[in-house]
Motif scaffolding. Sequence first.
Motif, short mmCIF file in Angstrom:
data_model
loop_
_atom_site.label_atom_id
_atom_site.label_comp_id
_atom_site.label_asym_id
_atom_site.label_seq_id
_atom_site.Cartn_x
_atom_site.Cartn_y
_atom_site.Cartn_z
N UNK A 31 0.79 -1.23 0.00
CA UNK A 31 0.00 0.00 0.00
C UNK A 31 0.81 1.27 0.00
N UNK A 32 2.14 1.17 -0.26
CA UNK A 32 2.99 2.35 -0.26
C UNK A 32 3.00 3.01 -1.64
N UNK A 33 3.01 4.33 -1.66
CA UNK A 33 3.11 5.08 -2.92
C UNK A 33 4.51 4.91 -3.50
N UNK A 34 4.59 4.68 -4.81
CA UNK A 34 5.87 4.54 -5.50
C UNK A 34 5.92 5.53 -6.67
N UNK A 35 7.00 6.29 -6.74
CA UNK A 35 7.12 7.36 -7.72
C UNK A 35 8.21 7.05 -8.75
N UNK A 36 7.93 7.43 -10.00
CA UNK A 36 8.85 7.18 -11.11
C UNK A 36 9.63 8.44 -11.45
N UNK A 37 10.55 8.30 -12.43
CA UNK A 37 11.30 9.46 -12.92
C UNK A 37 10.36 10.47 -13.57
N UNK A 38 9.32 9.97 -14.24
CA UNK A 38 8.34 10.88 -14.83
C UNK A 38 7.63 11.69 -13.75
N UNK A 39 7.33 11.05 -12.62
CA UNK A 39 6.74 11.76 -11.50
C UNK A 39 7.68 12.85 -11.00
#
Length: 249
Positions: free
Chosen positions: A37-45
């Motif tokens: 349930x953890x938020x995961x962010x990409x390079x685009x983010x």
Amino acid sequence: MEMTVKELAKIVGISVRTLHHYDDINLLNPSNISESGYRLYSEDNLDRLQQILFFKELDFPLKKIKEILDDSSFDKQEALNMHKKLLMNKRKRIDQMIQTIDQTTRHMKGEINMTKEEKFIGFDFNKNEYEAEAREKWGGKTVDHANKRIYNLSETEKKSKEEEMNEIFRAFAEYRETSPESEAAQSIVQRWYDYLNANIDYEYTLEVFDGIGEMYVADERFAKNIDKFGKGTSQFASEAIKAYVSKHS
């Protein structure tokens, strides 16, 4: 490689609470959610967050930033070029002001003489051409808080207006444990909305008012100042404003 919300916050230097808020308003949604349930962010983010923060430096409300970035015609490279122009212009003015400080110090020591005009090199009270261009392209109406009306008041009148504003936020603090949609809370919001439109030389539409409420939690400076009235006041005021805007839109 994906980043957790804590990792992203550390890289950028903003709070986890701010990133959570950006997700809640769909301004910056994580690329993935882990099984835990953890938020995961990409390079685009990360790139989108950079643009968000650049636009915040231009005082755009979060709702407007979302509209700009979600527009299919938005050009990242064009935006970066504009941001660079703005920063270079700002750097030039700062360098000039530092030089003016050095010259003023020498003047005070009697080493040189400065003209009246030279004492104010670097100060610029006009909108620079690049900022005007950026606002014309993306901003429509600006959200500059043009306080001309307040500046023209006497000191006594200013203190009275300041106390009136403090009373409103003390009221927010007093009711912060109640529902932001309650009649009492909405009455305070109405007082604040009326105060802004009556005292600030700017048209506070519901959209702008909504953006102000968002800043109370997204901008740590606002949150810190408002929470001096009581911890959690900024969050309560933000939620109460959002409820008001939703009800009257």
